[in-house]
Write a protein that holds these residues in place. Structure first.
Motif, PDB file in Angstrom:
ATOM      1  N   HIS A 229      65.902 -19.472 135.660  1.00  0.00           N
ATOM      2  CA  HIS A 229      65.636 -18.794 134.386  1.00  0.00           C
ATOM      3  C   HIS A 229      64.249 -18.170 134.414  1.00  0.00           C
ATOM      4  CE1 HIS A 229      65.081 -19.087 129.731  1.00  0.00           C
ATOM      5  NE2 HIS A 229      65.358 -17.858 130.141  1.00  0.00           N
ATOM      6  N   THR A 230      64.199 -16.865 134.272  1.00  0.00           N
ATOM      7  CA  THR A 230      62.931 -16.142 134.195  1.00  0.00           C
ATOM      8  C   THR A 230      62.694 -15.729 132.753  1.00  0.00           C
ATOM      9  OG1 THR A 230      63.190 -15.282 136.435  1.00  0.00           O
ATOM     10  CG2 THR A 230      61.643 -14.129 134.983  1.00  0.00           C
ATOM     11  N   VAL A 231      61.587 -16.167 132.179  1.00  0.00           N
ATOM     12  CA  VAL A 231      61.223 -15.816 130.804  1.00  0.00           C
ATOM     13  C   VAL A 231      60.346 -14.569 130.847  1.00  0.00           C
ATOM     14  CG1 VAL A 231      60.076 -16.549 128.696  1.00  0.00           C
ATOM     15  CG2 VAL A 231      61.382 -18.202 130.043  1.00  0.00           C
ATOM     16  N   LEU A 232      60.769 -13.543 130.149  1.00  0.00           N
ATOM     17  CA  LEU A 232      60.068 -12.263 130.157  1.00  0.00           C
ATOM     18  C   LEU A 232      59.217 -12.103 128.909  1.00  0.00           C
ATOM     19  CD1 LEU A 232      63.125 -10.091 131.241  1.00  0.00           C
ATOM     20  CD2 LEU A 232      61.280 -10.888 132.721  1.00  0.00           C
ATOM     21  N   GLU A 233      58.057 -11.544 129.086  1.00  0.00           N
ATOM     22  CA  GLU A 233      57.205 -11.206 127.955  1.00  0.00           C
ATOM     23  C   GLU A 233      57.478  -9.750 127.604  1.00  0.00           C
ATOM     24  OE1 GLU A 233      55.359 -13.193 126.235  1.00  0.00           O
ATOM     25  OE2 GLU A 233      55.722 -14.936 127.535  1.00  0.00           O
ATOM     26  N   THR A 234      58.159  -9.508 126.502  1.00  0.00           N
ATOM     27  CA  THR A 234      58.523  -8.131 126.120  1.00  0.00           C
ATOM     28  C   THR A 234      58.003  -7.837 124.729  1.00  0.00           C
ATOM     29  OG1 THR A 234      60.634  -8.784 125.122  1.00  0.00           O
ATOM     30  CG2 THR A 234      60.634  -8.297 127.478  1.00  0.00           C
ATOM     31  N   GLU A 235      57.659  -6.585 124.512  1.00  0.00           N
ATOM     32  CA  GLU A 235      57.319  -6.128 123.180  1.00  0.00           C
ATOM     33  C   GLU A 235      58.586  -5.578 122.527  1.00  0.00           C
ATOM     34  OE1 GLU A 235      54.206  -3.303 123.425  1.00  0.00           O
ATOM     35  OE2 GLU A 235      52.937  -4.554 124.688  1.00  0.00           O
ATOM     36  N   GLY A 236      58.565  -5.443 121.234  1.00  0.00           N
ATOM     37  CA  GLY A 236      59.731  -4.928 120.541  1.00  0.00           C
ATOM     38  C   GLY A 236      59.899  -3.437 120.726  1.00  0.00           C
ATOM     39  N   GLY A 237      61.033  -2.914 120.242  1.00  0.00           N
ATOM     40  CA  GLY A 237      61.289  -1.480 120.225  1.00  0.00           C
ATOM     41  C   GLY A 237      61.522  -0.902 121.605  1.00  0.00           C
TER      42      GLY A 237
END
Length: 320
Positions: A229-237
């Motif tokens: 499981h790789t947890v990604l840091e993403t911004e919205g939109g």
């Protein structure tokens, strides 16, 4: 700009449809091949031998081994229909050949039937799609995100706990480069809690699946189930669509939401979200095989058990 291979592929034209399915006899033969592609099989004993006779306008098949009598449509989702078979096949063609979704109201105008008949056709087609998509498992690299349908009503609780919203999970299997989407699963969940996530994981992730998702707390259950499981840091939109491990799930999510809001405007997501999301997944997973959509879906509908209107009206997003 390069040509989009999905959008510009050759589908089944209306002229070809009329040539292949445009009469009642041609439609009957097409559904016969869909139900019994290798010849008649008795639904009671599976014997191949049969005799045929007419009773009124209906053609019956009687098994010579067990003498069970059946018709072409009995035991299928078409059972007890009063509509011409060519109308059904035209509906299937319209619902699968259009670039965007088609609502029951528009289907009514194309078929020349009343709204209730168009609604039944639409929902029976979606039932068959949902039945085909229910057992799908994703393997390899899988991008997963959480989302909601609904929320357009005024009043009620805002945010994630709103009774006006239906939670669902969307997952896209990609190739090893994470650049090309292969298959998708789009399905409602009771909540974004541990139990719902574990149940979804057991049904839709193959043992070798490697998961990419954001940091939603319940997604830790993927690692507990043995998946990398790789947890990604993403911004919205729009920025989320540029993150490599989350790009395709966000693109598909945006397309699904726009298609549902644009074609249907509002649906009863508390009852029918499973069907509308299954329709989106079914079309996406067969997007490179437009010419095969009609015969494949006809086959699925011949294998789907009967769903009379009371059963359709009692639809639920969840089983049990």
């Amino acid at each position: 700009m390069s040509i989009n291979l999905v959008q510009f592929q050759q589908g089944l034209s209306m002229v070809e449809f009329m040539q292949q399915y445009g009469t009642e006899a041609k439609a009957y033969r097409a559904l016969y091949r869909a139900r019994w592609p290798h010849g008649f099989r008795c639904p009671a004993c599976d014997d191949r031998r049969r005799s045929r006779f007419r009773r009124g306008r209906q053609v019956y098949y009687q098994c010579r081994a067990c003498r069970h009598q059946t018709t072409l449509l009995s035991g299928t989702i078409f059972e007890a229909t009063k509509l011409p078979l060519r109308t059904w096949l035209l509906a299937i063609h319209l619902l699968t050949a259009t670039k965007t979704n088609m609502a029951a109201l528009e289907l009514k105008r194309h078929l020349g039937v009343d709204y209730k008949a168009a609604w039944r056709i639409k929902h029976k087609v979606m039932q068959a799609m949902a039945a085909r998509e229910a057992p799908r498992q994703l393997s390899g690299f899988v991008q997963i995100d959480d989302a909601y349908l609904g929320g357009e009503r005024n009043g009620g609780k805002p945010g994630r706990g709103s009774e006006n919203k239906q939670a669902f999970l969307i997952a896209v299997e990609t190739d090893a480069t994470l650049e090309h989407p292969l298959h998708a699963v789009i399905e409602p969940v009771r909540s974004f809690g541990d139990d719902s996530t574990k149940d979804w994981c057991a049904r839709h992730l193959a043992p070798d699946a490697e998961v990419f998702s954001d940091g939603l707390f319940c997604f830790r259950r993927f690692a507990d189930a043995g998946h990398a499981h790789t947890v990604l840091e993403t911004e919205g939109g729009r920025a989320a669509c540029e993150v490599k491990g989350a790009r395709w799930v966000n693109v598909l999510l945006g397309n699904v939401k726009r298609a549902i809001s644009g074609s249907y405007h509002a649906i009863r997501q508390g009852k029918y979200a499973r069907l509308y999301l299954a329709e989106a997944a079914y079309r996406f997973n067969r997007r490179f095989r437009l010419r095969e959509m009609l015969p494949r879906l006809a086959r699925a509908m011949m294998l789907c058990k009967p769903h009379p209107e009371p059963t359709l009206r009692m639809a639920s997003n969840f089983h049990g």
